[in-house]
Design a protein around this motif. Structure first.
Motif, short mmCIF file in Angstrom:
data_model
loop_
_atom_site.label_atom_id
_atom_site.label_comp_id
_atom_site.label_asym_id
_atom_site.label_seq_id
_atom_site.Cartn_x
_atom_site.Cartn_y
_atom_site.Cartn_z
N PRO A 1 58.10 11.62 -68.87
CA PRO A 1 57.11 10.95 -70.27
C PRO A 1 57.93 10.08 -70.93
CG PRO A 1 57.74 12.99 -70.08
CD PRO A 1 58.19 12.98 -69.37
N ALA A 2 58.84 9.68 -70.58
CA ALA A 2 59.65 8.82 -71.99
C ALA A 2 58.65 7.16 -71.10
CB ALA A 2 61.38 8.85 -71.93
N ALA A 3 58.87 6.98 -69.64
CA ALA A 3 59.02 5.77 -69.24
C ALA A 3 57.72 5.59 -69.02
CB ALA A 3 59.00 6.42 -67.30
N LEU A 4 56.89 6.63 -68.84
CA LEU A 4 55.40 6.06 -69.45
C LEU A 4 55.08 6.21 -71.59
CD1 LEU A 4 53.68 9.60 -67.25
CD2 LEU A 4 53.71 6.77 -66.36
N ALA A 5 55.48 5.90 -72.03
CA ALA A 5 55.68 6.31 -73.63
C ALA A 5 55.07 4.46 -74.07
CB ALA A 5 56.20 6.18 -74.20
N GLY A 6 53.77 4.33 -74.50
CA GLY A 6 53.48 2.66 -74.99
C GLY A 6 52.82 2.52 -73.42
N PRO B 1 50.04 -3.83 -71.10
CA PRO B 1 49.00 -3.76 -68.92
C PRO B 1 50.54 -4.18 -68.18
CG PRO B 1 47.89 -4.79 -70.87
CD PRO B 1 48.72 -4.64 -72.09
N LYS B 2 51.14 -5.53 -69.13
CA LYS B 2 52.13 -5.41 -68.51
C LYS B 2 53.13 -4.65 -67.48
CE LYS B 2 52.14 -10.40 -70.15
NZ LYS B 2 53.24 -11.24 -71.19
N ALA B 3 53.26 -3.95 -68.50
CA ALA B 3 54.66 -2.37 -68.61
C ALA B 3 53.56 -1.07 -67.73
CB ALA B 3 54.79 -2.25 -69.44
N LEU B 4 52.58 -1.34 -67.71
CA LEU B 4 51.67 -0.70 -66.36
C LEU B 4 50.95 -1.35 -65.71
CD1 LEU B 4 50.07 1.94 -66.43
CD2 LEU B 4 47.50 0.56 -67.18
N GLY B 5 51.57 -1.89 -65.21
CA GLY B 5 51.36 -2.98 -63.61
C GLY B 5 52.76 -2.86 -63.18
N GLN B 6 53.65 -2.98 -63.85
CA GLN B 6 54.71 -2.70 -63.00
C GLN B 6 55.08 -1.45 -63.11
OE1 GLN B 6 57.49 -4.30 -66.70
NE2 GLN B 6 57.31 -6.68 -66.46
N MET B 7 54.91 -0.28 -64.01
CA MET B 7 55.14 0.82 -63.31
C MET B 7 54.15 1.46 -61.87
SD MET B 7 53.20 4.19 -63.75
CE MET B 7 51.96 4.45 -64.99
N LEU C 1 47.32 -7.22 -64.30
CA LEU C 1 48.18 -5.87 -65.14
C LEU C 1 48.90 -6.52 -65.45
CD1 LEU C 1 47.01 -2.22 -63.52
CD2 LEU C 1 46.55 -3.20 -66.24
N GLU C 2 49.97 -7.39 -64.29
CA GLU C 2 51.22 -7.66 -64.77
C GLU C 2 50.58 -9.14 -65.52
OE1 GLU C 2 54.60 -6.13 -61.39
OE2 GLU C 2 53.01 -8.05 -61.03
N ALA C 3 49.77 -9.13 -65.32
CA ALA C 3 49.03 -10.93 -65.74
C ALA C 3 48.61 -11.02 -67.44
CB ALA C 3 49.02 -11.56 -64.75
N GLY C 4 48.59 -9.55 -67.85
CA GLY C 4 48.56 -9.33 -69.20
C GLY C 4 47.03 -8.70 -68.92
#
Length: 129
Positions: A62-67, A72-78, A101-104
């Protein structure tokens, strides 16, 4: 027969030395480049094998998924990391979505740009962001 990896602390060169198990620790090691005895044994890297369950638990922290919903960039990286951890062949559309996603680009913008991708669940495959 084992080879041992050493680093010379004087000339900074790496070198290997062959020792039998009986010889290791009893013979003096000298640098094969400069003959110095000021050497240190280098330990090889160690790889730790993780189970699939353990890898997926780390991804679902959950800590890694927060925010993620606002980044979108963090979501893409995950998602890219998760895709690699799964070890399965993913369709090219997955890479397209992750690249966007990584492009924003937001998930909503991606769904508008690619309405047929993902069937009834949309691009994000039913992810509730």
């Amino acid at each position: 027969m084992p080879f041992y990896d050493y680093l010379c602390l004087d000339c900074k060169q790496r070198f290997d030395v062959f020792f039998t198990y009986e010889e290791y620790g009893t013979k003096t090691v000298t640098c094969s480049h400069c003959q110095s005895e000021n050497v240190r044994r280098r330990l090889p890297r160690v790889r730790v094998a993780k189970s699939e369950e353990s890898r997926l638990e780390n991804l679902a922290d959950p800590a890694a998924l927060a925010g993620m919903e606002d980044d979108p960039k963090a979501l893409g990286q995950m998602m890219r990391k998760m895709g690699k951890e799964m070890g399965e062949e993913l369709p090219p559309e997955f890479d397209d979505v992750v690249d966007r996603l990584e492009a924003g680009q937001s998930p909503e913008e991606i769904e508008e740009a690619l309405p047929d991708l993902g069937g009834d669940e949309g691009v994000m495959g039913g992810l509730d962001l």
